[in-house]
Motif scaffolding. Structure first.
Motif, PDB file in Angstrom:
ATOM      1  N   HIS A   1      29.508  49.081  41.376  1.00 41.18           N
ATOM      2  CA  HIS A   1      30.721  48.262  41.332  1.00 41.18           C
ATOM      3  C   HIS A   1      30.978  47.772  39.907  1.00 41.18           C
ATOM      4  O   HIS A   1      32.119  47.793  39.416  1.00 41.18           O
ATOM      5  CB  HIS A   1      30.582  47.085  42.296  1.00 41.18           C
ATOM      6  CG  HIS A   1      31.859  46.356  42.536  1.00 41.18           C
ATOM      7  ND1 HIS A   1      31.926  45.117  43.140  1.00 41.18           N
ATOM      8  CD2 HIS A   1      33.156  46.671  42.241  1.00 41.18           C
ATOM      9  CE1 HIS A   1      33.179  44.721  43.207  1.00 41.18           C
ATOM     10  NE2 HIS A   1      33.943  45.636  42.671  1.00 41.18           N
TER      11      HIS A   1
ATOM     12  N   ALA B   1      25.737  41.411  41.388  1.00 42.14           N
ATOM     13  CA  ALA B   1      26.554  42.461  42.001  1.00 42.14           C
ATOM     14  C   ALA B   1      25.792  43.781  41.936  1.00 42.14           C
ATOM     15  O   ALA B   1      24.746  43.879  41.279  1.00 42.14           O
ATOM     16  CB  ALA B   1      27.890  42.585  41.272  1.00 42.14           C
TER      17      ALA B   1
ATOM     18  N   SER C   1      34.540  32.915  41.737  1.00 46.00           N
ATOM     19  CA  SER C   1      35.269  33.992  41.077  1.00 46.00           C
ATOM     20  C   SER C   1      34.929  35.346  41.685  1.00 46.00           C
ATOM     21  O   SER C   1      33.834  35.539  42.217  1.00 46.00           O
ATOM     22  CB  SER C   1      34.928  34.023  39.577  1.00 46.00           C
ATOM     23  OG  SER C   1      35.223  32.793  38.963  1.00 46.00           O
ATOM     24  N   ASP C   2      35.883  36.290  41.590  1.00 44.79           N
ATOM     25  CA  ASP C   2      35.591  37.637  42.053  1.00 44.79           C
ATOM     26  C   ASP C   2      34.777  38.372  40.989  1.00 44.79           C
ATOM     27  O   ASP C   2      34.554  37.861  39.888  1.00 44.79           O
ATOM     28  CB  ASP C   2      36.879  38.390  42.397  1.00 44.79           C
ATOM     29  CG  ASP C   2      37.841  38.483  41.211  1.00 44.79           C
ATOM     30  OD1 ASP C   2      37.368  38.519  40.064  1.00 44.79           O
ATOM     31  OD2 ASP C   2      39.057  38.517  41.446  1.00 44.79           O
ATOM     32  N   THR C   3      34.344  39.587  41.318  1.00 46.10           N
ATOM     33  CA  THR C   3      33.435  40.319  40.427  1.00 46.10           C
ATOM     34  C   THR C   3      34.066  40.592  39.067  1.00 46.10           C
ATOM     35  O   THR C   3      33.407  40.474  38.024  1.00 46.10           O
ATOM     36  CB  THR C   3      33.011  41.649  41.071  1.00 46.10           C
ATOM     37  OG1 THR C   3      32.453  41.394  42.355  1.00 46.10           O
ATOM     38  CG2 THR C   3      31.967  42.362  40.220  1.00 46.10           C
ATOM     39  N   GLU C   4      35.345  40.944  39.040  1.00 44.96           N
ATOM     40  CA  GLU C   4      36.024  41.244  37.775  1.00 44.96           C
ATOM     41  C   GLU C   4      36.005  40.028  36.854  1.00 44.96           C
ATOM     42  O   GLU C   4      35.703  40.134  35.665  1.00 44.96           O
ATOM     43  CB  GLU C   4      37.461  41.682  38.055  1.00 44.96           C
ATOM     44  CG  GLU C   4      38.180  42.217  36.841  1.00 44.96           C
ATOM     45  CD  GLU C   4      39.546  42.766  37.181  1.00 44.96           C
ATOM     46  OE1 GLU C   4      40.492  41.955  37.312  1.00 44.96           O
ATOM     47  OE2 GLU C   4      39.681  43.991  37.307  1.00 44.96           O
ATOM     48  N   HIS C   5      36.317  38.853  37.419  1.00 45.99           N
ATOM     49  CA  HIS C   5      36.315  37.630  36.615  1.00 45.99           C
ATOM     50  C   HIS C   5      34.902  37.260  36.168  1.00 45.99           C
ATOM     51  O   HIS C   5      34.706  36.758  35.056  1.00 45.99           O
ATOM     52  CB  HIS C   5      36.930  36.475  37.405  1.00 45.99           C
ATOM     53  CG  HIS C   5      38.423  36.532  37.494  1.00 45.99           C
ATOM     54  ND1 HIS C   5      39.077  37.439  38.297  1.00 45.99           N
ATOM     55  CD2 HIS C   5      39.395  35.801  36.865  1.00 45.99           C
ATOM     56  CE1 HIS C   5      40.381  37.267  38.170  1.00 45.99           C
ATOM     57  NE2 HIS C   5      40.607  36.286  37.315  1.00 45.99           N
ATOM     58  N   ARG C   6      33.922  37.479  37.040  1.00 51.17           N
ATOM     59  CA  ARG C   6      32.532  37.156  36.678  1.00 51.17           C
ATOM     60  C   ARG C   6      32.040  38.043  35.542  1.00 51.17           C
ATOM     61  O   ARG C   6      31.341  37.581  34.630  1.00 51.17           O
ATOM     62  CB  ARG C   6      31.638  37.296  37.907  1.00 51.17           C
ATOM     63  CG  ARG C   6      31.740  36.093  38.841  1.00 51.17           C
ATOM     64  CD  ARG C   6      31.510  36.450  40.285  1.00 51.17           C
ATOM     65  NE  ARG C   6      30.278  37.158  40.557  1.00 51.17           N
ATOM     66  CZ  ARG C   6      30.028  37.772  41.717  1.00 51.17           C
ATOM     67  NH1 ARG C   6      30.938  37.757  42.685  1.00 51.17           N
ATOM     68  NH2 ARG C   6      28.879  38.375  41.917  1.00 51.17           N
TER      69      ARG C   6
ATOM     70  N   THR D   1      31.266  29.466  38.333  1.00 53.82           N
ATOM     71  CA  THR D   1      31.921  30.759  38.097  1.00 53.82           C
ATOM     72  C   THR D   1      31.468  31.790  39.118  1.00 53.82           C
ATOM     73  O   THR D   1      32.275  32.529  39.686  1.00 53.82           O
ATOM     74  CB  THR D   1      31.601  31.269  36.675  1.00 53.82           C
ATOM     75  OG1 THR D   1      32.103  30.328  35.722  1.00 53.82           O
ATOM     76  CG2 THR D   1      32.239  32.632  36.424  1.00 53.82           C
TER      77      THR D   1
END
Length: 252
Positions: free
Chosen positions: A214, A210, A165-170, A161
């Motif tokens: 953000h 992250a 995955s991008d930050t939103e998905h993570r 994951t």
């Protein structure tokens, strides 16, 4: 003929109650599966209890592993730190979670540090006691192996994951995982889960690797979309919406 009376000293009575309470929590770990009642009581009586204050270190990364633990109440976070001292949270554990399995390894060095995420009641068994119990209760060895294999599978899934995955998905995936382990149903909605543990934006940032600003910006967007709510400083998550974000094909 007089009726015999069982007299239990106050201290002994308290210990019996404590062992029964510990056994009740121990059954949530999965360690007692297929154990007899005698074996379960033997296992419960082999642990000792400690209360850790919020922020108190349970063990440090790289130190020698001398005991295994399980959480009765409260929560514990496992993290790793790089040479620069930056912390990455690997997991937040709650009632029924077992940790400290390095005690059964060859090198016996702690791969993570464990800190009380909030005040936590922890049960502890040292290495010698654990090995003796595994010898006396063969089923316990199988249960431990199954639990640790499950943790490895979850770690591999989380790595995938984080890698793809991008930050939103993570963030969504992490919130769903926290909801599964630490969420409670909200009567007003079948999709809402209230997290029992405190989850700050800083903790989320440390969990997914992250930066906090953000993460805060994305959480603000989640709140505007109705995917998360705050109630008396507790975070509520909408598992349907977050699941749809993480796996839209599976959710539709």
């Amino acid at each position: 003929m007089s009726t015999a009376q069982l007299i239990i000293e106050k201290g002994e009575h308290n210990e019996i109650l404590k062992n029964a309470d510990r056994l009740w929590h121990l059954q949530k770990t999965g360690l007692t599966e297929e154990l007899s009642l005698r074996e379960m009581h033997l296992l419960a009586a082999s642990f000792t209890d400690r209360i850790f204050d919020k922020g108190q270190v349970i063990f440090r990364q790289e130190e020698e592993a001398k005991a295994i633990f399980f959480v009765n109440r409260g929560s514990v976070r496992l993290s790793v730190a790089n040479p620069q001292g930056r912390e990455r949270i690997m997991a937040v554990l709650g009632t029924g979670d077992v940790f400290g399995e390095e005690v059964l390894g060859v090198k016996r060095k702690r791969r993570t540090q464990a800190i009380a995420h909030e005040e936590a009641w922890i049960s502890v068994a040292n290495r010698e006691t654990t090995l003796r119990l595994m010898n006396e209760i063969p089923v316990l060895s199988r249960n431990l192996i199954r639990l640790f294999d499950q943790k490895l599978a979850e770690a591999r899934e989380e790595l995938e994951t984080l890698s793809f995955s991008d930050t939103e998905h993570r963030i969504a995936s992490t919130l769903l995982k926290l909801g599964e382990g630490h969420g409670m149903k909200v009567m007003s909605s079948q999709f809402l889960r209230k997290l029992r543990i405190p989850v700050s934006h800083e903790y989320l940032a440390q969990m997914i690797g992250a930066n906090r600003p953000h993460v805060s910006a994305i959480m603000s967007q989640f709140k505007k979309r109705g995917w998360i709510q705050y109630q008396r400083r507790k975070l509520l998550i909408n598992i349907a919406e977050l699941s749809n974000l993480v796996s839209p094909a599976e959710s539709n």
